[in-house]
Design a protein around this motif. Sequence first.
Motif, short mmCIF file in Angstrom:
data_model
loop_
_atom_site.label_atom_id
_atom_site.label_comp_id
_atom_site.label_asym_id
_atom_site.label_seq_id
_atom_site.Cartn_x
_atom_site.Cartn_y
_atom_site.Cartn_z
N VAL A 94 9.48 -50.83 -52.68
CA VAL A 94 8.19 -51.43 -52.27
C VAL A 94 7.45 -50.52 -51.29
O VAL A 94 6.22 -50.46 -51.28
N PHE A 95 8.23 -49.77 -50.50
CA PHE A 95 7.59 -48.82 -49.58
C PHE A 95 6.81 -47.77 -50.37
O PHE A 95 5.69 -47.40 -50.02
N LEU A 96 7.41 -47.32 -51.48
CA LEU A 96 6.74 -46.28 -52.28
C LEU A 96 5.43 -46.80 -52.89
O LEU A 96 4.47 -46.04 -53.02
N LEU A 97 5.41 -48.08 -53.22
CA LEU A 97 4.15 -48.65 -53.74
C LEU A 97 3.05 -48.55 -52.68
O LEU A 97 1.92 -48.17 -52.97
N GLY A 98 3.41 -48.92 -51.46
CA GLY A 98 2.45 -48.84 -50.36
C GLY A 98 2.07 -47.39 -50.06
O GLY A 98 0.90 -47.07 -49.83
N TYR A 99 3.06 -46.53 -50.09
CA TYR A 99 2.84 -45.10 -49.81
C TYR A 99 1.85 -44.51 -50.82
O TYR A 99 0.88 -43.83 -50.45
N ALA A 100 2.10 -44.81 -52.09
CA ALA A 100 1.23 -44.27 -53.15
C ALA A 100 -0.20 -44.79 -53.00
O ALA A 100 -1.17 -44.07 -53.22
N LEU B 69 3.61 -40.64 -59.69
CA LEU B 69 5.07 -40.54 -59.74
C LEU B 69 5.69 -41.44 -58.67
O LEU B 69 6.65 -42.19 -58.95
N ALA B 70 5.11 -41.38 -57.46
CA ALA B 70 5.65 -42.21 -56.37
C ALA B 70 5.58 -43.69 -56.74
O ALA B 70 6.53 -44.45 -56.50
N HIS B 71 4.46 -44.08 -57.34
CA HIS B 71 4.30 -45.50 -57.72
C HIS B 71 5.33 -45.91 -58.78
O HIS B 71 6.02 -46.92 -58.63
N ARG B 72 5.41 -45.11 -59.84
CA ARG B 72 6.35 -45.44 -60.93
C ARG B 72 7.79 -45.50 -60.41
O ARG B 72 8.56 -46.40 -60.74
N LEU B 73 8.07 -44.52 -59.58
CA LEU B 73 9.42 -44.46 -59.01
C LEU B 73 9.68 -45.68 -58.11
O LEU B 73 10.79 -46.21 -58.05
N GLY B 74 8.63 -46.11 -57.43
CA GLY B 74 8.74 -47.29 -56.55
C GLY B 74 9.14 -48.51 -57.34
O GLY B 74 10.08 -49.24 -56.97
N VAL B 75 8.46 -48.74 -58.47
CA VAL B 75 8.76 -49.92 -59.30
C VAL B 75 10.20 -49.83 -59.80
O VAL B 75 10.98 -50.79 -59.73
N LYS B 76 10.54 -48.62 -60.28
CA LYS B 76 11.88 -48.43 -60.85
C LYS B 76 12.97 -48.64 -59.79
O LYS B 76 13.99 -49.31 -60.03
N GLN C 51 -2.60 -55.71 -53.34
CA GLN C 51 -1.47 -55.82 -54.28
C GLN C 51 -0.30 -54.94 -53.83
O GLN C 51 0.85 -55.36 -53.81
N ALA C 52 -0.65 -53.70 -53.50
CA ALA C 52 0.42 -52.74 -53.17
C ALA C 52 1.14 -53.12 -51.87
O ALA C 52 2.36 -53.15 -51.80
N TYR C 53 0.36 -53.43 -50.85
CA TYR C 53 0.99 -53.70 -49.55
C TYR C 53 1.70 -55.06 -49.52
O TYR C 53 2.67 -55.25 -48.78
N SER C 54 1.19 -56.00 -50.32
CA SER C 54 1.84 -57.32 -50.28
C SER C 54 3.23 -57.28 -50.92
O SER C 54 4.04 -58.18 -50.71
N ALA C 55 3.52 -56.23 -51.70
CA ALA C 55 4.89 -56.09 -52.21
C ALA C 55 5.85 -55.88 -51.04
O ALA C 55 6.97 -56.38 -51.04
N MET C 56 5.36 -55.14 -50.04
CA MET C 56 6.19 -54.94 -48.84
C MET C 56 6.36 -56.26 -48.08
O MET C 56 7.42 -56.54 -47.54
N ALA C 57 5.28 -57.03 -48.05
CA ALA C 57 5.35 -58.34 -47.38
C ALA C 57 6.37 -59.22 -48.09
O ALA C 57 7.12 -59.98 -47.45
N PHE C 58 6.41 -59.11 -49.42
CA PHE C 58 7.38 -59.88 -50.20
C PHE C 58 8.81 -59.51 -49.78
O PHE C 58 9.66 -60.37 -49.56
#
Lengths: 414, 493
Positions: free
Chosen positions: A214-220, A236-243, A300-307
């Motif tokens: 989730v950090f990578l999603l926010g980072y990207a 790449l960072a985003h895809r890797l984040g999800v994976k 969307q991206a940052y709330s994944a971290m909140a999750f």
Amino acid sequence: MDNASVSAMLHALQDPAGLPAPAWIFQYLNVLTWSFHIAFVNLALGSGLLAIIAFMRRQQAAWARLSVAMTGVAKVAVSMAIVLGVAPLLFTQTIYDPSWYTSNVLSAFWVIFFIFSLGIGYTMWFVFYFKNHDVSHAAEAPDATVWWATGALSLLIFDGFIMHVLSYQGLFPQKWMQWYAPHGVPVMNGMGIHAFELPRFAFFIVMSLTMTGVFLLGYARYFRARDDFPADYLDLAHRLGVKTAYWGVALQLITGLLWALGLPSYMQVFTQPLFWLTLVLIVGVALYARQVPVGGSALQAYSAMAFYAFMALLISVDREALRVAYLAPFHYDLNSKPHDEWGAVFWFFATLICVGGGLVTFYSTLLWKAGKVKGLYTADRMVSRIGDAAVWINFTWLAVFFAIGVWAYVRNVV
Amino acid sequence: MSELIGLYPTWYVPQIGTAWVMGIIGTIHVLASNTSVGAAVLFAMLESRAVRENKPEIMQYIKKYGMFLLVFSYIWGSVTGPGIWYSVTVASPRGISALIHNFVWAWATEWVFFTVEVIGVYALVYTIGKIDPKTHLKITWTFVVSSIATLVLIVGILSFMMWPGNDRWYLTGSVFDAFFNLNFAAQLAERAFLMLTSAAVVGTIIVAAIPKGNALRQDVGKTVAQLGLFGLVGGALSFMWYVATLPPNALVILKDRLPHWFGYVDFRVTTFIPLAITSVLIGGYLLWVYLKPQAVRVPMAAAMVVILLVAGIWPEERTRESLRKPWVAGQYMYSNQIIGRDVPGLGIQDEVPIIAKEGLLKTAAFVPADLRVITPQNQMAAGRLLAVMSCSNCHSINRDGPLRPLPQLLHGTTDVAMIQGFLAGPLAHGTVPYMPKIDLPADEQKALATFLAAVNAGTVDAEGHPIVRAAAPAPLPTALAQAAAVSTEKAKD
């Protein structure tokens, strides 16, 4: 030992000074601050692992850049994990002093080993950082460089294991005497590791992947604002984040279930709503991460971290609920001898909210805005005012502190 | 079962004892944390000047020192900070528990500043040249005030460990009465000044790393040296103030610790002498840096840091620990973790009378069932457990241990009655100024004395294991023995 004797022992071990506030305050603070601590432990271990994996692929520019970035993230995350670990350690020792101290003394050698291995591990990570902090030269680093990181990460994970042992051993007061003096002869060298539960330990370790995902999603998302960050790298960072979050959640489910299956039957964990709620939140992190689109909105991206943060908080609650359940047969009374010091409670919360809140707001706002700008950032009016307020609040705190000191000192001397 | 006393299990470290484990970790932390707080003050001074006089080159020094600090103070300082906590936890669990239960809110407040400090140091170092100077200066000033806040908060706790300084805290139990004790301001002043010196000595390493001939070296070198000298003079003066705020028992120990040939000189002067030698050395070095900043070299600066650590901080911290004896916290908990006086404000009761009546083995929580009652069969094991529980926090039990070894203090006597006499006399009555009052029932005194006599005799080791020796060969007849035999024969005749 029978339960009544264990109960008598636990209450004898509680500090005779009692608690300077109702126990629930410490309990809530313990749960809250531990969730902060584990978040940075998770980030340190997860980003550390990713830095190593990316380093192995450093011939590709995006992976080299990712390795450098994650090396820096892990470096700061270890610092934050250490400093944020102080608070739950403090509150644990306030309300669970018998468990914590006994467990520590029984494994004293490992407690001391923890200090030095953490220092050596962290130093090794810094060595890796100094060899792997410049994107333009990252691909040229010799292969052997990675041993610094691998050694560091191994030590940090082992340190996590020691902390796990110390917490876990504290849950079994009925076994302490047997561990301390097997066959009636005290063993005082502190070399023993008397109990651990691998699924429980593994659960917290694999949670690192979830956090880092989730950090990578926010980072990207954050660096989309910078034109010096190539889109393919951020993708790449985003895809890797999800994976990574997927893997983290899957492994959390496996280790979590094994952990639950190993719990004493009287706890009836599968009938507890808290258990199912935790399960829902863990799965929820992966489902939420999945629907965050590449280059989607910041929310969307940052709330994944909140999750993740909610999940970590709930797991902290679970951890506390388990401790209560483990100690329940011994009628351990958290609140045995309160003597409320409301002045000191106010002092702490005022400092936490006004000074800590003010300063962290200043630093984080400034860093957030400055990070989005390539080159020199000049503070806007809002940041400038927050900065002035932070300096003012800080000096005011110091003045109030000494004013209280003069009052207390004069009162005591006169 | 008798009334239980909440003594924890004991961690026993042969030879050096647990006190030295704490001391080594503590000394590393003091150097790292002192340097960090002092360096924060130095940064604020230098950066204010850089902005005021428009000298951005000064920021190069701050950046280099900041990076150095991240490795030097924020790895090992950060690790050994909780590290002290961990080491005290395992060496003196009840001692740290006493402090935490009295000061949890002060410690939690310190944690707020500690967190701010860690975020602040990264913000400070990594934004140099990336954000406008005026805003950066605000980071530096908040960082320095937060660093000072961590100092003032921990000193309140450390100074309480020495003594509250008056009776009020015993009656109220209030954290404020404990925190702002008699020793607080003097110790705060002493530490604050010496932090400046510490930061200056470490800072000369960074000065030495600036290329020779660079004007920055001259400029910053002089400022760093001035700050260090200022700290040294202030530290020396506040040390005298600190001594004046010590409790009577500490002053007795201060005098007692001195070599006999210092006996006729006033203790304040004599205590000053060993540390003064280090101070003069450090002072001379800083003066030299002030006069010739271009001449300083990294190895020499690094050597001065080592001298500061080994000949300055280690003896200073060790002396402070010793002066507190026989107490470990607030003059109510002894160094062997037994409570030695009432604290009505917190409902705390003196445990010495309970032990005198019931015995330590019957009342301590962690004693194997077989050892609660002493028999001829378990006397040695019971004596060893009593020795470890009562003595090992301050004494090596080994014959050759470096930490005030008990066998040597007992002059190697193997006379059980003589040792028991000491236990029943001065120790039981609490008349040895730096020793806890250890008043045990007669059977426990005898078991302890038997064990200590056996260690002195070399028949058991400090672990309580019998030392089995090969049967001694019959002595060869010597000239003297032969002569004696002859004279005996003659006498018979």
